[in-house]
Design a protein around this motif. Structure first.
Motif, short mmCIF file in Angstrom:
data_model
loop_
_atom_site.label_atom_id
_atom_site.label_comp_id
_atom_site.label_asym_id
_atom_site.label_seq_id
_atom_site.Cartn_x
_atom_site.Cartn_y
_atom_site.Cartn_z
N UNK A 293 0.86 -1.18 0.00
CA UNK A 293 0.00 0.00 0.00
C UNK A 293 0.89 1.23 0.00
N UNK A 294 0.49 2.27 -0.74
CA UNK A 294 1.35 3.44 -0.89
C UNK A 294 1.64 4.14 0.43
N UNK A 295 0.64 4.23 1.32
CA UNK A 295 0.83 5.04 2.52
C UNK A 295 0.52 4.32 3.83
N UNK A 296 0.17 3.04 3.78
CA UNK A 296 -0.12 2.31 5.01
C UNK A 296 0.62 0.98 5.05
N UNK A 297 0.91 0.52 6.25
CA UNK A 297 1.58 -0.76 6.45
C UNK A 297 0.66 -1.91 6.08
N UNK A 298 1.21 -2.91 5.41
CA UNK A 298 0.51 -4.17 5.24
C UNK A 298 0.48 -4.88 6.59
N UNK A 299 -0.56 -5.69 6.82
CA UNK A 299 -0.71 -6.25 8.16
C UNK A 299 -1.08 -7.73 8.18
N UNK A 300 -1.09 -8.41 7.03
CA UNK A 300 -1.36 -9.84 7.09
C UNK A 300 -2.04 -10.38 5.85
#
Length: 672
Positions: A293-300
């Motif tokens: 994602x350009x501006x957010x952390x991936x989380x799973x």
């Protein structure tokens, strides 16, 4: 524990200390329909709604009186009929899940006291759908000493894999890392793998095979986390990538693809945000990104019981899912339309890169597909938001959407505040995300009495959603604005914001909170003469720091379980891993050492069974206040631990009531 006894004990404790009572609150608008502390903190009427693999039954935690929880089990084809009820006089239910079509896994909580040790203990039990037979997740042996009593009391086996394709058994791992194949009907178990001090974090694939594990080791005196993966050709475990703890960028297995040679790996690769990448086991090489994602952390990664990829999680304001599965993507879109959920565009500046982008944020509530049957004929849907405690629906294959129930039907949304995602610039230019809740319209346009409410951790973050503690909406419904700053040191917004908090406890981390207060004052939202800080855990430490720093921003401070920087340094230095992963980054102002310099009244409260932050930290701060003849209020809450999970409704109610009393009577002349 029932409400009356807890409140009585807490009220008795509250009279201890030097209390500065200086008069009533300034007259201001009221909100007659505002929920009471009891209404916000009593147990929800419905929560933890889950569905059996075959879709024939639904289970949930339910509560009629707000103090005791039962487990209800319904048939999906007869959802209007009364449920079977499971109860226990000796255990407090905390969660429920299906592990087989006719077996439930239930996490319960009990107090324990063994010698000088006391706290809260979570235990995992398996039961049938009528609650007639309860068995521990693993057979328990008889203890022969006090040490074994303590080990037995605190041992909490976890489900490693529910083995959806095995009709009788699940995989359970104990505190020693031993893995057992446990029969959920007979209560017997056979150990299939012995744990070791070398390896941990075992991970299984869709077939229930242990395919990955981690190792902590050292190279040239530096600790690293190594990922081991089973070679699909040889069946042998091999070491793959290493992550040095000092770098705080640990790569982990996020999931297993249908291709036995490809796994999904999560971590930060050359940027500010965590992504998810395909990894080739045989060649030991990273391939193309699976999701970034350009501006957010991936989380799973989300996969079905057969290992097929369904979607990816990422950490935006509320925590969202990008569905790769067309059916689930279409289902989510259709549900938003059916339940009148809207997404609003917002201008966003990425704290990590300064990039300006448009993002979508739910305008109020959003929907989530919480669970589904294996054939997807049935799905459990939840609609919730910052002023919506949650309502649950059953969605059937023919598109019928039926309301199962609401978490807190007694709460009236119109009496609550509106919460939105905001940003402001810190004094050094770093963009700080925050959640701002403003009071309902009855209180006018402001400026309002305002609470700056930093989260705990500090390596944590808030999300745009219902506050289960009740803190935000209790005060918003009473005319307060509430700011939840995601200050530097907060995790989950990218590496730059997270690492900018290194060794800045009570310094730049605190500046971010103060800058948020000033921003609200400039926006005419916060009343400069009625602004306070309240926080719990690390947030409680922040409140103590706010009482000491000479900025004149706050009229008083409330610290729940506020810790000591000295103790945090000590705890993180007790192990080799802590000395590399955390200790080098914990530094700054030790508020407890400077308690005598407090410039505003302080209210401290703490649970006497807190095993995370020693209650002695709060008592030491009080000692400093007493020595300097400074005003304070002290509340020790009997049997309360640290986390929300250890708190009874009465304990939560007491916190809200006593904090409000402090604001109104002891915070400043005339109150807030």
């Amino acid at each position: 524990m029932k409400s009356k006894s807890s409140v009585a004990l807490s009220a008795a404790a509250a009279v201890l200390g030097m209390c500065m009572v200086v008069g009533g609150a300034e007259a201001r608008a009221s909100n007659p329909g505002a929920p009471s502390a009891r209404e916000l903190t009593r147990l929800p009427g419905l929560s933890d709604v889950v569905i059996s693999p075959d879709g024939k039954r639904i289970a949930a935690l339910i509560s009629a009186d707000g103090d005791e929880q039962l487990i209800g089990v319904w048939e999906t084809d007869h959802i209007d009929r009364p449920p079977n009820l499971l109860s226990s006089k000796h255990m407090v239910f905390k969660s429920v899940s299906f592990i087989k079509n006719d077996r439930l896994a239930v996490v319960v909580q009990q107090l324990y006291t063994v010698g000088n040790h006391k706290g809260h203990l979570g235990k995992l039990f398996i039961t049938d759908l009528k609650g007639e037979k309860w068995i521990p997740a693993l057979p328990e042996s008889r203890s022969r000493s006090e040490a074994e009593d303590f080990e037995k009391a605190t041992n909490n086996p976890q489900i490693l894999d529910s083995l959806p394709h095995d009709p009788r058994r699940i995989l359970v791992v104990d505190d020693n890392g031993d893995v057992y194949r446990a029969d959920v009907y007979s209560g017997t178990a056979e150990r299939i793998e012995r744990g070791s001090e070398r390896f941990g974090d075992l991970q299984t694939d869709a077939k229930g095979e242990i395919r990955a594990k981690s190792e902590i080791d050292f190279e040239d005196g530096k600790a690293f986390y190594a990922q081991w993966i089973k070679n699909p050709a040889t069946g042998q475990f091999e070491q793959h990538f290493r992550s040095f703890l000092k770098d705080r960028n640990i790569f982990t297995i996020a999931g297993f693809s249908p291709d036995p040679n490809i796994v999904y790996v999560q971590g930060v690769r050359g940027g500010d945000k965590a992504g998810i990448y395909e990894y080739d086991i045989r060649s030991k090489a990273f391939l193309e990104p699976a999701f970034e994602h350009k501006v957010f952390d991936s989380a799973g990664v989300i996969e079905d019981s057969d290992g097929a990829l369904l979607g990816f999680r990422y950490n935006d304001a509320a925590g969202s899912i990008y569905w790769t599965d067309p059916q689930l993507a279409g289902m989510t879109k259709g549900l938003r339309g059916a339940l009148n959920v809207k997404l609003a565009p917002m201008d966003w500046i990425d704290p990590g890169t300064g990039q300006k982008v448009k993002i979508n944020v739910a305008d109020g509530s959003d929907v989530a597909v919480e669970a589904w049957s294996q054939n997807r004929d049935y799905a459990v849907v939840m609609k919730s938001g910052p002023k919506d405690p949650g309502e649950y629906y059953l969605l059937t294959k023919d598109g019928k959407l039926s309301l199962l129930g609401k978490a807190r039907p007694w709460i009236k949304a119109e009496t609550l505040g509106d919460t939105r995602l905001v940003q402001y610039a810190a004094r050094d230019g770093l963009m700080i995300p925050a959640f701002l809740t403003t009071p309902p319209a009855v209180f006018g346009k402001g400026p309002f009495p305002t609470i700056v409410m930093p989260h705990g951790g500090p390596w944590a973050r808030d999300h745009l959603g219902w506050d289960v503690a009740g803190w935000v909406q209790y005060f918003a419904s009473r005319g307060y604005a509430v700011l939840q700053p995601q200050f530097r040191g907060s995790e989950g917004w990218g590496r730059k914001l997270w690492t900018a908090g290194d060794n800045e406890w009570g310094q730049k981390m605190q500046d971010d909170k103060d800058d948020g207060a000033r921003w609200l004052m400039d926006q005419k939202i916060a009343d400069p003469n009625r602004t306070v800080m309240f926080g719990y855990s690390y947030g409680g430490y922040s409140a103590l720091a706010a009482a000491i720093r000479p900025n004149g921003l706050y009229q008083c401070a409330v610290s729940g379980a506020g810790g000591s920087l000295a103790d945090m340094k000590k705890v993180t230095a007790e192990s080799r891993l802590g000395r590399e992963y955390q200790r080098p980054f914990v530094g700054g102002l030790d508020a407890i050492q400077k308690a005598g310099e407090a410039k505003i009244p302080v209210f401290l409260y703490h649970g006497d069974r807190d095993t995370n932050v020693d209650i002695k930290d709060s008592r030491r701060f009080i000692a400093g206040l007493k020595a300097a003849n400074k005003p304070y209020k002290w509340l020790e809450i009997k049997d309360m631990g640290h986390g929300y999970v250890t708190m009874t409704p009465a304990m939560m109610e007491t916190q809200l009531v006593e904090i409000e009393k402090f604001f109104q009577n002891e915070c400043k002349p005339g109150g807030l």
